[in-house]
Every structure is written in C-alpha cells, then in structure tokens.
Design a protein around this motif. Structure first.
Motif, short mmCIF file in Angstrom:
data_model
loop_
_atom_site.label_atom_id
_atom_site.label_comp_id
_atom_site.label_asym_id
_atom_site.label_seq_id
_atom_site.Cartn_x
_atom_site.Cartn_y
_atom_site.Cartn_z
N PHE A 78 36.16 44.54 30.91
CA PHE A 78 36.34 44.88 32.31
C PHE A 78 36.36 43.62 33.17
N PRO A 79 37.32 43.49 34.08
CA PRO A 79 37.37 42.30 34.93
C PRO A 79 36.25 42.35 35.98
N ILE A 80 35.26 41.50 35.80
CA ILE A 80 34.10 41.50 36.69
C ILE A 80 33.98 40.12 37.32
N GLY A 81 34.19 40.07 38.62
CA GLY A 81 34.04 38.84 39.39
C GLY A 81 32.94 39.02 40.42
N ASP A 82 32.91 38.12 41.39
CA ASP A 82 31.90 38.19 42.44
C ASP A 82 31.96 39.52 43.19
N ALA A 83 33.16 39.95 43.55
CA ALA A 83 33.30 41.17 44.35
C ALA A 83 32.77 42.39 43.59
#
Length: 123
Positions: A78-83
């Motif tokens: 899953f693409p997990i960044g700061d947001a």
C-alpha cells in the motif's frame, strides 16, 4: 508507556469499541479508505483489534492466527506517505475521542500509534 496499565484501563471492550469507531471512519475516508478491500472490512477490523490486544494485553489470538506482526512487510503493498500516515492518526484520534478513551492513556496510545504509522511509510 506501561502496556499493562493501558490494557487494564481500556480492556478488550475498550479496544474493540475504539477499533470499530476507527473503521467506521476509514470506510468513508477518501484517502486511506480505498486501500482496504471492500470484501475485507470485518477482517481488517479484527486484525487491528487483535494486534492491539496482543501488543497491550499479551493476548495470544493475533500471533496464533498470523505469527509475528511484520507490520512493515504486511503494509508494503500500500502506498503510505506522510498524508496517509497523518490521516490514519487523525481517524484514530477521532475514534479515541468518540469512544472516550481516558485522557490518562490517550497520549501514550497516540505516541505508539504515531510511531507505528510513520514506520509504515514507504513513499
């Protein structure tokens, strides 16, 4: 943070209510909601609840079903960044408020959730 104290205060029922309130929000969230398969909401809720019961109450159910948590590996697809990490925390904060998690343990839980959420980042 004393996990046993948190578990004693919140108990299985408290964790269950908090996780249910969290997923109620995730289902309608435009940022992280789409990461969850529609057919697995109950499974996602069960896994988080059992992970928290394992982490704070040494409950054996999570490990019996899934082994070592390996959270980073499990979240890698899953693409997990700061947001995404921050939204997860916002929804969990709202769930803690809704379910009236005692203020005496909210900060410790928030510290734990922040560490975990930011450790899941892969973007």
């Amino acid at each position: 943070m004393d996990e046993a104290v948190i578990y004693t205060i919140l108990g299985e029922e408290g964790f269950t209510k908090m996780v249910a309130a969290f997923y109620k929000r995730v289902k309608t969230d435009d940022l992280i909601g789409p990461m969850y398969p529609d057919q697995d909401w109950a499974g996602a809720e069960e896994r988080l609840r059992e992970f928290l019961l394992f982490r704070f109450g040494n409950d054996p159910r999570y490990q019996a079903k899934r082994g070592h948590p390996r959270l980073r590996m499990r979240h890698a697809p899953f693409p997990i960044g700061d947001a995404e990490a921050e939204r997860w925390l916002e929804l969990m904060d709202a769930a803690m408020e809704e379910t009236k998690v005692p203020a005496s343990i909210q900060m410790d839980l928030r510290t734990f959730f922040t560490m975990v959420a930011h450790n899941m980042k892969n973007q």
